[in-house]
Design a protein around this motif. Structure first.
Motif, PDB file in Angstrom:
ATOM      1  N   VAL A 174       0.870  -1.184   0.000  1.00 24.07           N
ATOM      2  CA  VAL A 174       0.000   0.000   0.000  1.00 24.07           C
ATOM      3  C   VAL A 174       0.906   1.232   0.000  1.00 24.07           C
ATOM      4  CG1 VAL A 174      -1.877   1.219   1.160  1.00 24.07           C
ATOM      5  CG2 VAL A 174      -1.763  -1.274   1.264  1.00 24.07           C
ATOM      6  N   THR A 175       1.310   1.677  -1.184  1.00 23.09           N
ATOM      7  CA  THR A 175       2.272   2.773  -1.268  1.00 23.09           C
ATOM      8  C   THR A 175       1.689   4.119  -0.843  1.00 23.09           C
ATOM      9  OG1 THR A 175       1.731   3.089  -3.603  1.00 23.09           O
ATOM     10  CG2 THR A 175       3.596   1.651  -3.093  1.00 23.09           C
ATOM     11  N   GLY A 176       0.373   4.216  -0.767  1.00 26.90           N
ATOM     12  CA  GLY A 176      -0.250   5.481  -0.402  1.00 26.90           C
ATOM     13  C   GLY A 176      -0.468   5.684   1.084  1.00 26.90           C
ATOM     14  N   ARG A 177      -0.053   4.709   1.898  1.00 33.26           N
ATOM     15  CA  ARG A 177      -0.354   4.793   3.334  1.00 33.26           C
ATOM     16  C   ARG A 177       0.163   6.075   3.973  1.00 33.26           C
ATOM     17  NH1 ARG A 177       2.874   5.545   7.732  1.00 33.26           N
ATOM     18  NH2 ARG A 177       4.431   4.279   6.617  1.00 33.26           N
ATOM     19  N   ALA A 178       1.431   6.414   3.751  1.00 29.91           N
ATOM     20  CA  ALA A 178       2.010   7.589   4.402  1.00 29.91           C
ATOM     21  C   ALA A 178       1.313   8.877   3.963  1.00 29.91           C
ATOM     22  CB  ALA A 178       3.506   7.663   4.110  1.00 29.91           C
ATOM     23  N   ALA A 179       1.050   9.015   2.661  1.00 31.85           N
ATOM     24  CA  ALA A 179       0.376  10.221   2.158  1.00 31.85           C
ATOM     25  C   ALA A 179      -1.026  10.344   2.748  1.00 31.85           C
ATOM     26  CB  ALA A 179       0.321  10.199   0.636  1.00 31.85           C
TER      27      ALA A 179
END
Length: 239
Positions: free
Chosen positions: A200-205
């Motif tokens: 889930v590459t969008g977690r931090a954003a």
């Protein structure tokens, strides 16, 4: 204070393909501009956390697309390059006419050109508390709108970029529900270890968005959700 936010996928395919999802992203961007923010910031994941001014350039050539934003040497990561490109999308939105400002001017022209829009990269591995602190700092800049570039899991199908995992769909469902209802608490609670395992590459954003929206009474609308390549893509608006 956060006055509006949009969540869009960071895939470069949104630039030349996926027409329905691209149209939903244009609608989301129009909603950001209709909010008439003092500051519009693009937020996205990257290898390291850093800020970029509105003159920073980015390119999609490494991904096979002859698309460049800004001038000078490309320094923007993929997520911010795609976000800046969406802000300057030359095609009109499909469907109903875009929202208008108080003077009847189409919302798309109420903001300055995307070449002047600052951007904030957040490290993919950044801790939730760090992400929320970045978001709170952005919200303190004035009447702020955020364009948040964030994908869901890349493990949704056997042909997905990541290894298929049956836990990916429930995790993606959780994200879709949160971005569709402006549930900042749910985004803040996303488990970074599980997110990393499920690509889930969008977690931090998304957790930057959670920090910016904390204590702000916004409502959410999920404009579209799809996973054509086994990767979760969302288009949503908070206002």
């Amino acid at each position: 204070m956060l006055v509006a936010a949009a969540v869009c996928p960071q895939t470069p395919l949104i630039v030349t393909g996926l027409p329905e999802l691209r149209a939903a992203c244009r609608t989301a961007v129009a909603a950001l501009r209709a909010a008439r923010p003092d500051v519009l910031v693009v937020v996205g994941g990257a290898e390291t956390t850093r800020s970029y001014d509105g003159a920073a350039a980015g390119t999609l050539r490494p991904w096979g697309f002859d698309v460049t934003v800004g001038e000078g040497a490309p320094v923007l990561p993929l997520s911010l390059t795609v976000g800046r490109r969406l802000l300057n999308d030359p095609e009109p939105p499909s469907g109903p006419p875009p929202a208008t400002g108080a003077e009847g001017v189409p919302a798309q022209v109420l903001a300055r050109d995307a070449g002047g829009v600052p951007a904030q990269a957040v490290a993919f591995a950044a801790a939730p508390a760090e992400c929320r602190a970045i978001g709170a700092g952005l919200a303190a800049l004035g009447r702020v709108a955020l364009l948040v570039m964030a994908d869901g899991s890349a493990c949704l199908t056997p042909r997905a970029p990541g290894r298929y995992d049956e836990a990916a769909q429930p995790y993606d469902d959780l994200i879709a529900e949160a971005v569709g209802t402006a549930d900042a608490a749910a985004l803040a609670a996303l488990d970074p270890v599980e997110a990393d395992r499920l690509w889930v590459t969008g977690r931090a954003a998304l957790q930057v968005l959670a920090g910016a929206a904390e204590g702000t009474p916004l409502t959410g609308t999920l404009l579209m959700r799809s996973s054509p390549y086994g990767v979760g893509y969302f288009a949503a608006v908070w206002s």
